[in-house]
Design a protein around this motif. Structure first.
Motif, mmCIF file in Angstrom:
data_model
loop_
_atom_site.group_PDB
_atom_site.id
_atom_site.type_symbol
_atom_site.label_atom_id
_atom_site.label_comp_id
_atom_site.label_asym_id
_atom_site.label_seq_id
_atom_site.Cartn_x
_atom_site.Cartn_y
_atom_site.Cartn_z
ATOM 1 N N GLY A 109 2.391 4.889 -3.431
ATOM 2 C CA GLY A 109 3.412 4.386 -2.514
ATOM 3 C C GLY A 109 2.853 3.935 -1.167
ATOM 4 O O GLY A 109 3.518 3.222 -0.414
ATOM 5 N N GLU A 110 1.636 4.326 -0.862
ATOM 6 C CA GLU A 110 1.003 3.911 0.393
ATOM 7 C C GLU A 110 0.607 2.434 0.284
ATOM 8 O O GLU A 110 0.295 1.950 -0.808
ATOM 9 C CB GLU A 110 -0.258 4.756 0.606
ATOM 10 N N SER A 111 0.598 1.716 1.408
ATOM 11 C CA SER A 111 0.345 0.277 1.338
ATOM 12 C C SER A 111 -1.134 -0.038 1.082
ATOM 13 O O SER A 111 -2.027 0.515 1.716
ATOM 14 C CB SER A 111 0.784 -0.401 2.632
ATOM 15 N N LEU A 112 -1.361 -0.962 0.153
ATOM 16 C CA LEU A 112 -2.711 -1.466 -0.098
ATOM 17 C C LEU A 112 -2.987 -2.691 0.765
ATOM 18 O O LEU A 112 -4.086 -2.893 1.275
ATOM 19 C CB LEU A 112 -2.851 -1.869 -1.576
ATOM 20 N N VAL A 113 -1.960 -3.527 0.894
ATOM 21 C CA VAL A 113 -2.092 -4.808 1.606
ATOM 22 C C VAL A 113 -0.775 -5.118 2.320
ATOM 23 O O VAL A 113 0.289 -4.835 1.777
ATOM 24 C CB VAL A 113 -2.350 -5.964 0.598
ATOM 25 N N THR A 114 -0.866 -5.685 3.505
ATOM 26 C CA THR A 114 0.320 -6.245 4.148
ATOM 27 C C THR A 114 0.301 -7.752 3.915
ATOM 28 O O THR A 114 -0.695 -8.412 4.215
ATOM 29 C CB THR A 114 0.331 -5.943 5.659
ATOM 30 N N ILE A 115 1.398 -8.263 3.352
ATOM 31 C CA ILE A 115 1.488 -9.686 3.027
ATOM 32 C C ILE A 115 2.323 -10.391 4.098
ATOM 33 O O ILE A 115 3.445 -9.977 4.381
ATOM 34 C CB ILE A 115 2.159 -9.875 1.636
ATOM 35 N N HIS A 116 1.747 -11.414 4.700
ATOM 36 C CA HIS A 116 2.476 -12.220 5.702
ATOM 37 C C HIS A 116 2.828 -13.545 5.045
ATOM 38 O O HIS A 116 1.936 -14.323 4.705
ATOM 39 C CB HIS A 116 1.603 -12.470 6.931
ATOM 40 N N SER A 117 4.114 -13.791 4.849
ATOM 41 C CA SER A 117 4.533 -14.965 4.080
ATOM 42 C C SER A 117 5.680 -15.712 4.746
ATOM 43 O O SER A 117 6.505 -15.109 5.439
ATOM 44 C CB SER A 117 4.971 -14.509 2.681
ATOM 45 N N ASN A 118 5.729 -17.002 4.520
ATOM 46 C CA ASN A 118 6.895 -17.781 4.937
ATOM 47 C C ASN A 118 7.778 -18.145 3.746
ATOM 48 O O ASN A 118 8.782 -18.815 3.897
ATOM 49 C CB ASN A 118 6.479 -19.042 5.703
ATOM 50 N N GLN A 119 7.340 -17.692 2.535
ATOM 51 C CA GLN A 119 8.200 -17.881 1.363
ATOM 52 C C GLN A 119 8.796 -16.514 1.052
ATOM 53 O O GLN A 119 8.120 -15.494 1.170
ATOM 54 C CB GLN A 119 7.389 -18.297 0.129
ATOM 55 N N GLU A 120 10.032 -16.522 0.565
ATOM 56 C CA GLU A 120 10.664 -15.246 0.243
ATOM 57 C C GLU A 120 10.154 -14.714 -1.091
ATOM 58 O O GLU A 120 9.897 -13.524 -1.246
ATOM 59 C CB GLU A 120 12.184 -15.424 0.212
ATOM 60 N N ASP A 121 9.941 -15.629 -2.052
ATOM 61 C CA ASP A 121 9.518 -15.204 -3.381
ATOM 62 C C ASP A 121 7.994 -15.125 -3.453
ATOM 63 O O ASP A 121 7.313 -16.138 -3.491
ATOM 64 C CB ASP A 121 10.053 -16.196 -4.423
ATOM 65 N N ILE A 122 7.470 -13.914 -3.472
ATOM 66 C CA ILE A 122 6.015 -13.745 -3.498
ATOM 67 C C ILE A 122 5.579 -12.903 -4.701
ATOM 68 O O ILE A 122 4.530 -12.256 -4.671
ATOM 69 C CB ILE A 122 5.481 -13.132 -2.184
ATOM 70 N N GLU A 123 6.390 -12.928 -5.756
ATOM 71 C CA GLU A 123 6.085 -12.118 -6.940
ATOM 72 C C GLU A 123 4.696 -12.447 -7.514
ATOM 73 O O GLU A 123 3.935 -11.568 -7.880
ATOM 74 C CB GLU A 123 7.164 -12.306 -8.021
#
Ligand code: URA
Ligand code: CA
Length: 433
Positions: A391-405
């Motif tokens: 549950g701890e974060s591996l990566v913080t994703i900075h995105s301008n798209q909502e869908d990042i699956e």
């Protein structure tokens, strides 16, 4: 002279002389020697290799095929740094202001290019107002005054290399050490460097995946540089995982600022100090490597490295307040954490794949026409050897798209966890002189 005879000579493993190599490069640049003959020659080189003398001759013939930048109006020894490329490699942004702060003149010519993130110029353009459209005289003046300036690439640098590289790309002859080494060195030499520090990456995220190949490439480039009168050395550094935490343009500017303040990631800091020490030493600003390193550490501690970055940004139109307040850098709409699905030690972060995920977000260009989004990218929360709880974060994703699956899936695929303790990879695998 006939090209067919020169192809035959190389095919049979004989050495081409200086005039023959000049004939080939001049003829190829002006179009009088066709692609098909040069393809045959590069394939012959691929199998037969090139002697040290041939490599130096090829490099200089390519240097002389176009413009050469004259930096003689800049006082001191101009030392350039070149990296063979990796993922999230923030070193150039840190090294410029860092070595400038101890008096080494940095006259940097940079490009945009393709890749996981933008080039140095793209990254710097994340600073509001910063631009590289300056005249040559202004460039020289700024380097003399502040020891640091960055200008866009001139149009006609090593045209022979441009043509040859495109040809190699479609004839399966990119992967030849003499051809890679002369290609890279021709660009550095044409850009006017007196001395060159090479950062040759090795590992999954590097151009050269094995340590032996990386060392061979480094040695080939070092020999070319020294044979044509430019003091050259190389550091072999690890790129099995991305360097530092940030992969993205504004994110890397922020990371560079942290590092110049002495609060950056350990691997990035250590590599910058190693490369920087060699630059300071080659520029004759220290009499030993240890002294060079101490000067750099002092510049970080006493704030002069950070001040040098501010002055540099300001002198090229940039808003230097980003240094004290990085919140004014472009920011992405969505900031999303990637939670670990289970606990364990991080055993692998495939640099290439993580870079591709950053590019999908828009941090880099897939083609020349792609638009870069300066705000987006990734921040690693864990590196190889670190323990992560479920549950701890591996990566913080900075995105301008909502869908990042798709991005999330790619990241999960690239980061492996192990139940067993993992030793972090060695950062510096050697030095070549
Ligand atoms: N990068 C270059 O600039 N040239 C090559 O040949 C390979 C990688
Ligand atoms: Ca980084």
């Amino acid at each position: 002279m006939r090209m067919v005879d020169l192809i035959e000579k190389k095919r049979d493993g004989k050495e081409l002389n200086t005039e023959e190599i000049q004939y080939i490069i001049n003829g190829y640049t002006d179009g009088s020697i066709p692609d098909y003959q040069v393809s045959a020659l590069t394939m012959a080189i691929f199998f037969q290799g090139m002697t040290e003398k041939e490599r130096a001759d090829l490099t200089m013939a390519m240097v002389e095929s176009g413009d050469q930048i004259d930096l003689t109006a800049i006082e001191g020894i101009k030392v350039d740094k070149h990296s063979t490329g990796g993922v999230g490699d923030t070193t150039t942004l840190v090294l410029g202001p860092l070595v400038a702060a101890v008096g080494v003149p940095v006259a940097k010519m940079s490009g945009r290019g393709l890749g996981h993130t933008g080039g140095t110029i793209d990254k710097l353009e994340a600073v509001p107002g910063f631009h590289v459209e300056i005249e040559n005289e202004e460039f020289i003046r700024l380097v003399n005054e502040n020891k640091l300036a960055v200008i866009g690439q001139s149009g006609n640098l090593t045209p022979a290399d441009k043509k040859l590289y495109s040809l190699r790309d479609v004839t399966a002859t990119v992967n030849s050490i003499p051809l890679i080494a002369s290609s890279i060195m021709s660009k550095k030499i044409a850009a006017g460097a007196d001395a060159i520090v090479l950062d040759v990456k090795t590992g999954a995220g590097a151009f050269m995946k094995s340590l032996d190949d990386s060392k061979a490439l480094a040695q080939a480039m070092v020999n070319i540089g020294n044979n044509v009168g430019r003091k050259t050395m190389a550091v072999i550094s690890d790129m099995s995982q991305p360097l530092g935490f940030a992969i993205g343009n504004a994110l890397e500017v922020k990371e560079a600022i942290d590092t110049l303040r002495g609060e950056g990631p350990k691997d990035l800091t250590d590599l910058c100090l190693a490369l920087g020490s060699h630059m300071v030493y080659l520029a004759n600003k220290a009499s030993t490597l240890e002294e060079a390193r101490q000067k750099l550490e002092e510049a970080i501690k006493n704030g002069s490295a950070l001040k040098s970055f501010k002055t540099f940004l300001q002198s090229q139109g940039g808003d230097a307040s980003v240094v004290d307040d990085p919140d004014t850098l472009p920011k992405a709409k969505y900031v999303v954490e990637l939670p670990a699905k289970e606990e364990g030690y991080v055993s692998e972060i495939v640099a290439d794949a993580v870079g591709t995920a950053a590019m999908w977000l828009g941090a880099g260009r897939a083609t020349k026409e792609s638009q870069i989004d300066l705000a987006v990218g990734l921040e690693l929360r864990k590196k190889m050897g670190d323990f992560v709880k479920q549950g701890e974060s591996l990566v913080t994703i900075h995105s301008n798209q909502e869908d990042i699956e798709k991005v999330k899936e790619k990241l999960y695929e690239s980061i492996s966890l192990s139940k067993e303790n993992v030793v972090a990879p060695t950062l510096i695998h050697g030095e070549i002189t």
